[in-house]
Write a protein that holds these residues in place. Structure first.
Motif, short mmCIF file in Angstrom:
data_model
loop_
_atom_site.label_atom_id
_atom_site.label_comp_id
_atom_site.label_asym_id
_atom_site.label_seq_id
_atom_site.Cartn_x
_atom_site.Cartn_y
_atom_site.Cartn_z
N TYR A 1 39.06 101.10 68.72
CA TYR A 1 38.29 101.21 67.48
C TYR A 1 36.89 102.19 67.69
CZ TYR A 1 40.65 97.90 64.64
OH TYR A 1 41.66 97.15 63.59
N SER B 1 35.57 104.86 65.18
CA SER B 1 34.95 104.58 64.05
C SER B 1 33.46 104.56 64.09
CB SER B 1 35.35 103.12 63.55
OG SER B 1 34.68 102.33 64.36
N HIS B 2 32.83 104.47 65.47
CA HIS B 2 31.59 104.61 65.81
C HIS B 2 31.04 105.86 66.72
CE1 HIS B 2 31.63 100.85 63.74
NE2 HIS B 2 30.17 100.56 63.98
N LYS B 3 31.87 106.93 66.55
CA LYS B 3 31.70 108.21 67.51
C LYS B 3 30.18 108.76 67.34
CE LYS B 3 34.23 112.20 69.00
NZ LYS B 3 34.56 111.60 70.05
N ARG C 1 31.87 102.19 57.89
CA ARG C 1 32.62 103.16 58.64
C ARG C 1 33.96 102.28 59.44
NH1 ARG C 1 28.62 106.61 62.26
NH2 ARG C 1 30.49 107.10 63.36
N LEU C 2 33.62 101.16 59.76
CA LEU C 2 34.74 100.51 60.38
C LEU C 2 35.81 99.95 59.47
CD1 LEU C 2 36.00 98.91 62.97
CD2 LEU C 2 34.79 97.01 62.41
N LEU D 1 37.70 103.31 58.22
CA LEU D 1 38.37 104.35 58.96
C LEU D 1 39.57 103.41 59.78
CD1 LEU D 1 35.48 106.30 60.82
CD2 LEU D 1 37.45 107.13 59.31
N LYS D 2 39.17 102.21 59.96
CA LYS D 2 40.33 101.49 60.75
C LYS D 2 40.88 100.15 60.21
CE LYS D 2 40.48 103.92 64.66
NZ LYS D 2 41.94 104.41 65.29
#
Length: 615
Positions: free
Chosen positions: A359, A362-364, A377-378, A381-382
């Motif tokens: 995961y 999602s926080h790149k 975002r989480l 994206l996921k």
């Protein structure tokens, strides 16, 4: 496969209580042919353990001196490992509990649920594995506590109401969250829980929590060597020596790591891949066999599906309690029918995602010490990609603030971890949400066909996964290092994604450019899914996509999805729903994921029967 049902009360059971238990047990036994059954009867208890021949444990282990007994659901590993006899295995663990306490059970590896009656304390205990990946459910009816491995069978036995929040989570994310079920009256027992029923009350306590990240520990090379040693030991212990244990190969990194460890053990095994000759997964497997040969079976996902499509959907839905997209698992019954004669157990790569920081993307770019989880975002994206949710299809029963409902469900996992590092929190969420609920359904389903062996969920490996610095896990670094150490030849074969299965080096820049081009294409595709609210179809390497589209156009599926025939019609706006189905007939069923969820819930409502209401 193992199943379990029990009814327990402080007072003597009445005729109605016994009839309820008999009904529940009958429903469980009807889900799978050929189940053996062992019964326990007492003044205030009825319990039934059911199993198929491949199950690791059979019946109940009893200690006459204390009046205690023990049984298992699932496939525990650990204590009494050397015992091949199922009854002896259980007896040893029960003896260990009586002599040494709870650790005799809590030290076992997933997947399992232990049901233990302590005759000394006069209490019934339910113990789940650390991950909660083997599912067990509880309900209370009057003074009776009812326990079942199937929430569907339980819901068809007692009065229930549908839970609106669960419906939102299911149709927006594709699975349930927290410990909820579709039914208000039934809850799942969470992971790492010791639940005690005594004196008319239920006490629940956690016996494990994920350890802290240790940034001052071993170097990457040292940690990789330790991981490789432990994985080899774990996989080797699961190989029976008779060749009837298989290794699942998917073309990914985790299953390949299992393969390398199986090769290192020197024990007989065979591998299998769901696909067709020429499909990407099978091509990668052929390259692996060129490096070092091993017995391998190609399992066609399409065999028999044409004639057994709806029957297989019903089977999947029953064995997963309707908590997953049955359409996405349509190849499972056929694959398991084809391999039944050659295997009793199969080693899976489930759980390896935590070691790969699944995961993190999602926080790149977000710093670990910020501890700030970007829920939007989480989720985007996921949690919700590829679902193609269409809330406008639903009637007023579907909550107007459905986005807030899903956000609250996801946010609840992070409420108790605010003091932890960001990436540790993402791993914890993956373990307790994705693995416990989504992967747990896959494990529970597969355990009906064979023993599902999960080396990545060994207690030591789970602890190691959380202690490792997040930078070791990012971009799958430590798993790639471990694979390269375990089997350099296999590490040199690219993954299905095209990237190397070993640590990257400067010469890999052309592969990286190609990978990021493909990643950009996927990002555009996901953006279109969000913008147009459609699940765009992927390449059809095995012919399954075309087969499923043909079956969805069939008369039997048209009848199933006609609102006038649907047991779940109360959930939808009839006119919008009919237009949605017609639109999908025209465009090749691009909303296939959402249609799969709709089919699954329809089969759930038909199984439970009666008139369901949303509470």
């Amino acid at each position: 496969m193992t199943a379990f049902a029990a009814i327990y009360t402080e007072n003597p059971l009445g005729e109605a209580d016994v009839a309820l238990f008999d009904n529940l047990t009958s429903k469980l036994r009807s889900q799978v042919d050929g189940l053996s059954c062992d019964l326990l009867e007492g003044p205030n208890l009825r319990a039934a353990k059911m199993w198929l021949a491949h199950a690791k444990t059979h019946g109940f282990a009893k200690d006459e001196a204390t009046g205690s007994w023990l049984t298992f659901v699932g496939n525990p590993t650990g204590a009494a490992q050397s015992s091949a006899d199922s009854a002896d295995y259980c007896r040893k663990i029960l003896r260990g509990y009586i002599d040494n306490g709870q650790s005799a059970i809590t030290s076992l590896n997933a997947p399992f649920v232990a049901i233990l009656y302590d005759g000394r304390e006069k209490c019934l205990n339910i113990v789940t594995d650390r991950v909660g990946i083997q599912h067990i459910y509880m309900a209370r009816l009057g003074q009776c506590h009812i326990i079942s491995t199937s929430s569907l069978a339980l819901a068809a036995t007692i009065p229930v109401h549908l839970d609106a929040e669960s419906l939102v989570d299911f149709f927006l994310s594709g699975n349930l969250m927290k410990q909820e079920t579709f039914f208000k009256e039934i809850r799942k027992v969470g992971g790492a829980r010791w639940t005690t029923i005594a004196n008319g009350s239920v006490r629940e306590s956690g016996y494990w929590s994920a350890p802290e990240e240790n940034c001052d520990g071993d170097s990457l090379a040292q940690a990789s060597a330790a991981l490789t040693d432990r994985m080899r030991e774990s996989v080797g212990a699961r190989l029976s020596g008779d060749g009837r244990t298989s290794v699942e190969l998917t073309g990914g990194l985790d299953s390949r790591f299992n393969l390398a460890c199986a090769i290192a053990s020197g024990k007989p095994f065979h591998a299998w891949t769901i696909g067709e000759r020429g499909s990407p997964e099978v091509r990668i497997t052929e390259l692996l066999r060129e490096e070092e040969p091993f017995e391998h079976h190609i399992i066609s996902p399409a065999k028999d599906i044409e004639s057994l499509f709806l029957e297989d959907l019903r089977e999947i839905n029953q064995l997963t309690d309707g908590e997953t997209n049955a359409l996405s698992l349509i190849a499972s019954p056929s694959s398991n029918r084809q391999t039944r004669s050659i295997r009793d157990a199969s080693i899976s790569g489930l759980g390896g995602e935590i070691l790969r920081g699944f995961y993190y993307i999602s926080h790149k770019g977000v710093r670990n010490h910020s501890k700030n989880v970007r829920l939007g975002r989480l989720i985007g994206l996921k949690v919700t990609p590829n679902i193609g949710a269409r809330p406008e299809l639903f009637s007023e029963i579907f909550p107007a603030g459905y986005r807030d409902v899903l956000r609250e469900s996801v946010g609840s996992y992070f409420a108790t971890t605010a003091d932890k590092g960001l990436y540790w929190r993402l791993d914890d969420f993956y373990l307790r949400a994705r693995e416990e609920r989504f992967a747990g359904r896959s494990c529970t389903l597969n355990n009906f066909y064979y023993r599902c062996e999960l080396p990545f969920f060994d207690n030591e490996i789970v602890d190691m996964s959380f202690r490792l610095p997040w930078k070791f896990k990012s971009n799958s670094r430590i798993v790639k290092f471990g694979l390269a150490e375990s089997h350099p030849g296999y590490a040199g074969v690219p993954l299905v994604s095209g990237l190397p299965a070993r640590p990257l080096n400067a010469a890999d820049w052309p592969l990286l450019i190609m990978h990021y081009c493909n990643f950009a294409k996927k990002a555009v595709k996901k953006a279109k899914q969000v913008l147009f609210r459609k699940s765009l179809l992927s390449a059809d390497d095995t012919g399954m996509s075309g087969l499923v589209a043909r079956k969805l156009r069939s008369a039997e599926m048209a009848s199933l999805l006609e609102p006038d025939n649907m047991a779940s019609s109360f959930l939808y706006d009839g006119d919008r729903f009919r237009e949605f189905i017609k639109e999908n007939h025209r465009n090749g069923f691009q909303d296939r994921v959402q249609i799969g969820l709709i089919i699954s819930f329809e089969l759930t409502c038909r199984y439970v029967g009666g008139t369901l209401q949303v509470n």
